[in-house]
Design an enzyme around this catalytic site. Structure first.
Site, PDB file in Angstrom:
ATOM      1  N   LYS A   8      -6.322   3.276 -10.548  1.00  0.00           N
ATOM      2  CA  LYS A   8      -4.871   3.517 -10.496  1.00  0.00           C
ATOM      3  C   LYS A   8      -4.169   3.059 -11.764  1.00  0.00           C
ATOM      4  CE  LYS A   8      -3.948   0.994  -6.887  1.00  0.00           C
ATOM      5  NZ  LYS A   8      -5.262   0.436  -6.535  1.00  0.00           N
ATOM      6  N   ARG A  15       1.983  -0.833  -0.312  1.00  0.00           N
ATOM      7  CA  ARG A  15       0.626  -1.159   0.133  1.00  0.00           C
ATOM      8  C   ARG A  15       0.538  -1.295   1.644  1.00  0.00           C
ATOM      9  NH1 ARG A  15      -1.494  -3.491  -4.929  1.00  0.00           N
ATOM     10  NH2 ARG A  15      -3.506  -4.482  -4.673  1.00  0.00           N
ATOM     11  N   ARG A  59     -15.004  -5.418 -14.734  1.00  0.00           N
ATOM     12  CA  ARG A  59     -13.687  -5.146 -15.322  1.00  0.00           C
ATOM     13  C   ARG A  59     -13.183  -6.295 -16.214  1.00  0.00           C
ATOM     14  NH1 ARG A  59      -8.748  -3.328 -11.477  1.00  0.00           N
ATOM     15  NH2 ARG A  59      -8.822  -5.433 -10.628  1.00  0.00           N
ATOM     16  N   ARG A 109     -10.061 -10.963 -14.425  1.00  0.00           N
ATOM     17  CA  ARG A 109      -9.083 -11.464 -13.469  1.00  0.00           C
ATOM     18  C   ARG A 109      -9.728 -12.474 -12.536  1.00  0.00           C
ATOM     19  NH1 ARG A 109      -5.797  -6.505 -10.921  1.00  0.00           N
ATOM     20  NH2 ARG A 109      -6.171  -7.770  -9.087  1.00  0.00           N
ATOM     21  N   ARG A 117     -10.265  -7.856  -0.627  1.00  0.00           N
ATOM     22  CA  ARG A 117      -9.237  -6.887  -1.030  1.00  0.00           C
ATOM     23  C   ARG A 117      -9.559  -5.488  -0.504  1.00  0.00           C
ATOM     24  NH1 ARG A 117      -9.929  -8.390  -6.777  1.00  0.00           N
ATOM     25  NH2 ARG A 117      -8.845  -6.516  -7.409  1.00  0.00           N
TER      26      ARG A 117
HETATM   27  P1  AMP Z   1      -3.439  -5.491  -8.003  1.00  0.00           P
HETATM   28  O1  AMP Z   1      -3.277  -5.848  -9.437  1.00  0.00           O
HETATM   29  O2  AMP Z   1      -2.656  -4.276  -7.615  1.00  0.00           O
HETATM   30  O3  AMP Z   1      -4.886  -5.428  -7.578  1.00  0.00           O
HETATM   31  O4  AMP Z   1      -2.784  -6.698  -7.170  1.00  0.00           O
HETATM   32  C1  AMP Z   1      -3.282  -8.037  -7.245  1.00  0.00           C
HETATM   33  C2  AMP Z   1      -2.775  -8.847  -6.065  1.00  0.00           C
HETATM   34  O5  AMP Z   1      -1.332  -8.885  -6.102  1.00  0.00           O
HETATM   35  C3  AMP Z   1      -3.117  -8.280  -4.698  1.00  0.00           C
HETATM   36  O6  AMP Z   1      -4.415  -8.655  -4.255  1.00  0.00           O
HETATM   37  C4  AMP Z   1      -2.001  -8.870  -3.847  1.00  0.00           C
HETATM   38  O7  AMP Z   1      -2.255 -10.236  -3.546  1.00  0.00           O
HETATM   39  C5  AMP Z   1      -0.797  -8.818  -4.787  1.00  0.00           C
HETATM   40  N1  AMP Z   1      -0.050  -7.540  -4.648  1.00  0.00           N
HETATM   41  C6  AMP Z   1       0.087  -6.537  -5.565  1.00  0.00           C
HETATM   42  N2  AMP Z   1       0.839  -5.531  -5.099  1.00  0.00           N
HETATM   43  C7  AMP Z   1       1.182  -5.883  -3.833  1.00  0.00           C
HETATM   44  C8  AMP Z   1       1.940  -5.247  -2.810  1.00  0.00           C
HETATM   45  N3  AMP Z   1       2.484  -4.037  -2.974  1.00  0.00           N
HETATM   46  N4  AMP Z   1       2.105  -5.925  -1.631  1.00  0.00           N
HETATM   47  C9  AMP Z   1       1.582  -7.140  -1.447  1.00  0.00           C
HETATM   48  N5  AMP Z   1       0.832  -7.788  -2.354  1.00  0.00           N
HETATM   49  C10 AMP Z   1       0.627  -7.175  -3.545  1.00  0.00           C
END
Ligand code: AMP
Length: 217
Positions: A13, A88, A127, A160, A171
């Site tokens: 994404k 989400r 990654r 990360r 996740r």
């Molecule tokens: P990502 O970079 O999108 O994988 O997000 C990393 C972490 O940020 C996720 O595992 C969640 O803990 C938090 N996070 C990101 N976007 C959301 C969202 N829309 N709702 C809730 N938590 C989020």
């Protein structure tokens, strides 16, 4: 124009949303990046989000929805935006629909990137990300020209802290329980564009652009 990029962690994404945003001249908003920036700056929001991110679970809606809606209402998003990682869950999707409707706006399309679980695990565990501009790399699929340095801005690459095997599993589980129902939510209103996310970055990007052009957006 408002486009959502939907898909499991590791589906691509971030990479695709950033490329398409450039191509269509839209602002790219990644909720995970907003949280990571807040965390790095040590803000109250970042401190609140940290424990959830560390566990691989969703940050509560009361924190997340306000943060993203505030970002979308900034003047630079007047012409639209690409949302990556938000919504989400159904509550976030409904809050977004409501907020846009209040400004006589709506989501135009949802790009759903589909990738097998085996491929997701491979991508996430290899990654590396630029600390400065967030561009993602992969040790074998898309390595940087100079190891440890971002091709675009020269920033330092890092893994990360939530890209551990245990956290990745969590996740993916959270995704299938909380986020996957959104596929149906957007399909029912005929906004879903299903994209095969397997293959190279350019190949998948080509499919997305072709699908969006097919919609004459
Ligand atoms: P990502 O970079 O999108 O994988 O997000 C990393 C972490 O940020 C996720 O595992 C969640 O803990 C938090 N996070 C990101 N976007 C959301 C969202 N829309 N709702 C809730 N938590 C989020």
């Amino acid at each position: 124009m408002y486009i959502i990029f939907l898909g499991a962690p590791g589906a691509g994404k971030g990479t695709q949303a950033s490329d398409v945003a450039q191509e269509l001249n839209l602002i790219h908003i990644a909720s995970g990046d907003l949280f990571r920036q807040a965390l790095e700056q040590g803000t109250e929001l970042g401190i609140k989000a940290e424990s959830y991110m560390e566990r691989g679970v969703l940050v509560p809606d009361q924190i997340t929805i306000g943060m993203v809606l505030e970002r979308i209402s900034a003047p630079d998003c007047e012409g639209g935006a690409i949302l990556d990682g938000f919504p989400r869950n159904l509550e976030q999707a409904e809050a977004l629909d409501k907020a846009l409707a209040q400004q006589s706006k709506a989501i135009d399309k949802v790009v759903y990137i589909e990738v097998s679980e085996e491929e997701l695990l491979k991508r996430l565990s290899g990654r590396w990300i630029c600390r400065q501009c967030q561009t993602p790399y992969h040790i074998t699929n898309s390595p940087p020209k100079v190891w440890g340095k971002c091709d675009k801005c020269g920033g330092e690459l890092y893994q990360r802290p939530d890209d551990t095997v245990e956290n990745i599993r969590k996740r993916l589980e959270v995704y299938s329980v909380e986020t996957a129902p959104l596929i149906d939510y957007y399909a029912r209103v005929d906004k879903l564009l299903e994209i095969d996310g397997e293959g190279g970055v350019d190949e998948v990007g080509g499919r997305i652009i072709a699908a969006l052009h097919g919609e004459r957006l």
